[in-house]
Design a protein around this motif. Structure first.
Motif, PDB file in Angstrom:
ATOM      1  N   UNK A  23       0.790  -1.229   0.000  1.00 29.44           N
ATOM      2  CA  UNK A  23       0.000   0.000   0.000  1.00 29.44           C
ATOM      3  C   UNK A  23       0.821   1.277   0.000  1.00 29.44           C
ATOM      4  N   UNK A  24       1.698   1.483   0.960  1.00 31.04           N
ATOM      5  CA  UNK A  24       2.460   2.712   1.001  1.00 31.04           C
ATOM      6  C   UNK A  24       3.630   2.532   1.945  1.00 31.04           C
ATOM      7  N   UNK A  25       4.682   3.275   1.720  1.00 30.26           N
ATOM      8  CA  UNK A  25       5.901   3.127   2.509  1.00 30.26           C
ATOM      9  C   UNK A  25       6.285   4.477   3.074  1.00 30.26           C
ATOM     10  N   UNK A  26       6.595   4.517   4.360  1.00 28.91           N
ATOM     11  CA  UNK A  26       7.062   5.751   4.976  1.00 28.91           C
ATOM     12  C   UNK A  26       8.535   5.574   5.310  1.00 28.91           C
ATOM     13  N   UNK A  27       9.365   6.394   4.705  1.00 27.40           N
ATOM     14  CA  UNK A  27      10.798   6.368   4.963  1.00 27.40           C
ATOM     15  C   UNK A  27      11.178   7.765   5.431  1.00 27.40           C
ATOM     16  N   UNK A  33       3.691   6.989  -1.806  1.00 28.00           N
ATOM     17  CA  UNK A  33       2.402   6.343  -2.034  1.00 28.00           C
ATOM     18  C   UNK A  33       2.394   5.367  -3.193  1.00 28.00           C
ATOM     19  N   UNK A  34       3.301   5.517  -4.147  1.00 25.13           N
ATOM     20  CA  UNK A  34       3.310   4.608  -5.299  1.00 25.13           C
ATOM     21  C   UNK A  34       4.503   3.675  -5.277  1.00 25.13           C
ATOM     22  N   UNK A  35       5.333   3.792  -4.266  1.00 20.90           N
ATOM     23  CA  UNK A  35       6.461   2.881  -4.077  1.00 20.90           C
ATOM     24  C   UNK A  35       6.016   1.873  -3.051  1.00 20.90           C
ATOM     25  N   UNK A  36       5.807   0.676  -3.491  1.00 20.10           N
ATOM     26  CA  UNK A  36       5.197  -0.333  -2.637  1.00 20.10           C
ATOM     27  C   UNK A  36       6.241  -1.303  -2.083  1.00 20.10           C
ATOM     28  N   UNK A  50      12.699  -4.060  -4.846  1.00 25.37           N
ATOM     29  CA  UNK A  50      11.265  -4.001  -5.124  1.00 25.37           C
ATOM     30  C   UNK A  50      10.986  -4.708  -6.449  1.00 25.37           C
ATOM     31  N   UNK A  51       9.761  -4.588  -6.959  1.00 23.15           N
ATOM     32  CA  UNK A  51       9.411  -5.324  -8.176  1.00 23.15           C
ATOM     33  C   UNK A  51       9.334  -4.461  -9.429  1.00 23.15           C
ATOM     34  N   UNK A  52       8.701  -3.331  -9.373  1.00 23.27           N
ATOM     35  CA  UNK A  52       8.549  -2.518 -10.587  1.00 23.27           C
ATOM     36  C   UNK A  52       8.549  -1.041 -10.257  1.00 23.27           C
ATOM     37  N   UNK A  53       9.026  -0.258 -11.193  1.00 21.40           N
ATOM     38  CA  UNK A  53       9.015   1.197 -11.053  1.00 21.40           C
ATOM     39  C   UNK A  53       8.053   1.815 -12.056  1.00 21.40           C
ATOM     40  N   UNK A  54       7.226   1.020 -12.698  1.00 24.94           N
ATOM     41  CA  UNK A  54       6.375   1.487 -13.788  1.00 24.94           C
ATOM     42  C   UNK A  54       5.146   2.265 -13.321  1.00 24.94           C
ATOM     43  N   UNK A  55       4.865   2.293 -12.019  1.00 27.37           N
ATOM     44  CA  UNK A  55       3.675   2.967 -11.488  1.00 27.37           C
ATOM     45  C   UNK A  55       3.994   4.198 -10.655  1.00 27.37           C
ATOM     46  N   UNK A  56       5.195   4.712 -10.716  1.00 27.05           N
ATOM     47  CA  UNK A  56       5.606   5.815  -9.845  1.00 27.05           C
ATOM     48  C   UNK A  56       4.867   7.111 -10.131  1.00 27.05           C
ATOM     49  N   UNK A  57       4.533   7.815  -9.062  1.00 23.86           N
ATOM     50  CA  UNK A  57       4.041   9.188  -9.226  1.00 23.86           C
ATOM     51  C   UNK A  57       5.266  10.067  -9.451  1.00 23.86           C
ATOM     52  N   UNK A  68      16.126  11.216  -0.932  1.00 19.66           N
ATOM     53  CA  UNK A  68      15.269  11.463   0.231  1.00 19.66           C
ATOM     54  C   UNK A  68      14.354  10.284   0.525  1.00 19.66           C
ATOM     55  N   UNK A  69      13.807   9.684  -0.518  1.00 16.42           N
ATOM     56  CA  UNK A  69      12.903   8.552  -0.337  1.00 16.42           C
ATOM     57  C   UNK A  69      13.610   7.289   0.112  1.00 16.42           C
ATOM     58  N   UNK A  70      14.948   7.322   0.087  1.00 17.59           N
ATOM     59  CA  UNK A  70      15.744   6.176   0.528  1.00 17.59           C
ATOM     60  C   UNK A  70      16.472   6.485   1.829  1.00 17.59           C
ATOM     61  N   UNK A  71      16.028   7.549   2.486  1.00 11.98           N
ATOM     62  CA  UNK A  71      16.612   7.937   3.769  1.00 11.98           C
ATOM     63  C   UNK A  71      18.105   8.250   3.627  1.00 11.98           C
ATOM     64  N   UNK A  72      18.454   8.961   2.564  1.00 11.62           N
ATOM     65  CA  UNK A  72      19.851   9.260   2.280  1.00 11.62           C
ATOM     66  C   UNK A  72      20.002  10.703   1.806  1.00 11.62           C
ATOM     67  N   UNK A  73      21.163  11.270   2.063  1.00 11.59           N
ATOM     68  CA  UNK A  73      21.481  12.586   1.519  1.00 11.59           C
ATOM     69  C   UNK A  73      22.139  12.453   0.152  1.00 11.59           C
ATOM     70  N   UNK A  74      22.444  11.226  -0.251  1.00 13.08           N
ATOM     71  CA  UNK A  74      23.064  10.967  -1.550  1.00 13.08           C
ATOM     72  C   UNK A  74      21.999  10.683  -2.596  1.00 13.08           C
ATOM     73  N   UNK A  75      22.190  11.160  -3.824  1.00 12.95           N
ATOM     74  CA  UNK A  75      21.220  10.835  -4.885  1.00 12.95           C
ATOM     75  C   UNK A  75      21.325   9.357  -5.277  1.00 12.95           C
ATOM     76  N   UNK A  76      20.293   8.868  -5.890  1.00 12.75           N
ATOM     77  CA  UNK A  76      20.261   7.487  -6.365  1.00 12.75           C
ATOM     78  C   UNK A  76      21.415   7.257  -7.336  1.00 12.75           C
ATOM     79  N   UNK A  77      22.145   6.170  -7.152  1.00 10.33           N
ATOM     80  CA  UNK A  77      23.321   5.891  -7.978  1.00 10.33           C
ATOM     81  C   UNK A  77      23.001   4.975  -9.147  1.00 10.33           C
TER      82      UNK A  77
END
Length: 106
Positions: A23-27, A33-36, A50-57, A68-77
């Motif tokens: 349903x939803x993840x709080x990090x 809301x769209x990262x399940x 996770x399984x898919x990124x095709x439904x992201x808002x 930020x959504x990964x609880x990090x100050x570093x950008x996604x690598x």
């Protein structure tokens, strides 16, 4: 040697960002809301699965890309998609605006 082999196997399966459906993840106070079922592969690490990124808002895509959504100050690598070619093509046909933004910026 045994530890090295385990790390190689772990790296193969772990160096991934995969988003699994729930349903939803709080990090870190941010509700995705769209990262399940987003979760670290190893508790306390910055390697997620996770399984898919095709439904992201668009909002969730921006939070993931910034880190930020990964609880990090570093950008996604990196994102490593382990789906087969057919599944990736199916996903591309139904990608949301957020998913398109996400994939265009990774």
């Amino acid at each position: 040697m045994k530890n090295f082999q385990c790390l190689n196997i772990l790296y193969y399966y772990v160096a991934i960002i995969i988003l699994i459906k729930t349903n939803c993840m709080i990090v870190s106070g941010i509700t995705l809301t769209t990262v399940k079922n987003l979760r670290p592969v190893i508790p306390g690490s910055l390697i997620y699965r996770s399984a898919t990124l095709d439904d992201l808002s668009l909002r969730d895509a921006q939070y993931l890309l910034s880190g930020e959504g990964l609880n990090s100050t570093l950008p996604l690598a990196a994102v490593i998609d382990l789906r087969n070619r057919d599944e990736i093509q199916k996903g591309k046909r139904v990608r949301t605006e957020g998913s398109q933004f996400f994939y265009n910026n990774t």
